[in-house]
Design an enzyme around this catalytic site. Structure first.
Site, PDB file in Angstrom:
ATOM      1  N   ASN A 108       0.579  -1.100  -0.046  1.00  0.00           N
ATOM      2  CA  ASN A 108      -0.176  -0.258   0.192  1.00  0.00           C
ATOM      3  C   ASN A 108       0.916   1.355  -0.007  1.00  0.00           C
ATOM      4  O   ASN A 108       0.106   2.237  -0.315  1.00  0.00           O
ATOM      5  CB  ASN A 108      -0.820   0.149   1.184  1.00  0.00           C
ATOM      6  CG  ASN A 108      -1.736   1.160   1.452  1.00  0.00           C
ATOM      7  OD1 ASN A 108      -2.580   1.415   0.499  1.00  0.00           O
ATOM      8  ND2 ASN A 108      -1.605   2.072   2.190  1.00  0.00           N
ATOM      9  N   TYR A 174       3.898  10.940 -10.095  1.00  0.00           N
ATOM     10  CA  TYR A 174       2.980  10.146  -9.208  1.00  0.00           C
ATOM     11  C   TYR A 174       2.142   8.998 -10.393  1.00  0.00           C
ATOM     12  O   TYR A 174       2.153   7.733 -10.238  1.00  0.00           O
ATOM     13  CB  TYR A 174       2.012  10.816  -8.409  1.00  0.00           C
ATOM     14  CG  TYR A 174       1.076   9.891  -7.569  1.00  0.00           C
ATOM     15  CD1 TYR A 174       1.548   9.136  -6.495  1.00  0.00           C
ATOM     16  CD2 TYR A 174      -0.313   9.631  -7.886  1.00  0.00           C
ATOM     17  CE1 TYR A 174       0.858   8.612  -5.661  1.00  0.00           C
ATOM     18  CE2 TYR A 174      -1.111   8.853  -6.811  1.00  0.00           C
ATOM     19  CZ  TYR A 174      -0.411   8.548  -6.013  1.00  0.00           C
ATOM     20  OH  TYR A 174      -1.356   7.620  -5.132  1.00  0.00           O
TER      21      TYR A 174
END
Length: 266
Positions: A108, A174
């Site tokens: 995660n 990102y």
């Protein structure tokens, strides 16, 4: 695009033993985001043990104490883990050994930020890629080696993002990292299939939690919510539910897939 009225989140669904007796390791599991929701959901689904890692020591200790108090301290372990440090990734996985070793690895950990491509520094680019993409790679490599050594037909679940599919201003680093997580998921699945290890990913868009509200303007949050079919952000547990499904035997023939937890699949 017209903005639909915001619909309420559904009621929380109780556990059904989907991960009964499994040993789960979750990165970036402190705080109130997706990682914390996954750790909680795995325990609710009957996991024998959940080992959580996070780079933030205080928040990690608080998260572990809270889960231990609710589900039993003997089912929860925690290790400070910066996924850019290979030795810390190894220590996180080593903490699962007393329970029988990692069987489900949930990756995660990710790092965001906003910068125009013309202003982005090498350091900004590298730090986001190192945590989000290379960190996921380190965890897949370390967990799969342990699974293979034990003959474990384990499961790896990665957290990608819809930004890996679509463009968003100021998110080149990102977006590149999350697109890389998707490609890494597909290729790792092929490498590990002969060992019976499945690798899949989720691709959420907007999951609301307190930290996001602190670092994002109200105007941007309203705009992002307006892109969603239900006119609202996902609750972290709604994303966690899909990750648990991918970790469970209900998805036994699913590998190399990226599941969109959003209406924004291209």
């Amino acid at each position: 695009m017209s903005v639909e009225p915001e619909q309420p989140a559904p009621d929380y669904v109780p556990g059904h033993g989907l991960l009964a007796e499994r040993v789960v390791v979750v990165t970036a599991a402190a705080g109130a985001g997706i990682g914390a929701a996954v750790a909680r959901r795995c325990l609710e689904e009957g996991a024998r043990a959940v080992v959580i890692g996070d780079a933030h020591e205080r928040r990690l200790a608080e998260a572990a104490a809270g889960l231990g108090a609710e589900f039993g301290a003997g089912r929860v372990a925690s290790v400070v883990c910066d996924v850019t440090r290979e030795e810390q990734v190894a220590a996180l996985l080593e903490a699962a050994e007393p329970f029988g070793g990692v069987e489900v690895m949930v990756n995660n950990a990710g790092l965001g930020g906003t910068a125009s491509i013309t202003e982005m520094t090498d350091e900004q680019w590298s730090s986001v890629l190192d945590v989000t993409l290379t960190g996921t790679f380190r965890c897949i490599r370390a967990a799969s080696r342990r699974m293979i050594a034990r003959g474990c037909r384990g499961v790896i679940v990665n957290n990608a993002s819809v930004i890996g599919w679509r463009a968003q201003e100021g998110q080149a680093h990102y977006a590149a990292a999350k697109a890389g997580v998707m490609a890494l998921t597909r290729s790792a699945a092929m490498d590990l299939a002969p060992s019976g290890i499945r690798v899949n990913a989720v691709s959420p868009s907007l999951a609301m939690h307190p930290f996001l509200e602190k670092v994002t303007t109200a105007e941007l949050l309203t705009e992002l919510k307006g892109r969603e079919a239900f006119g609202r952000a996902a609750e972290p547990w709604e994303v966690a539910n899909v990750m648990v499904f991918l970790a469970s035997a209900y998805s036994s023939y699913l590998t190399g897939e990226v599941v969109s937890v959003s209406s924004q699949h291209p």
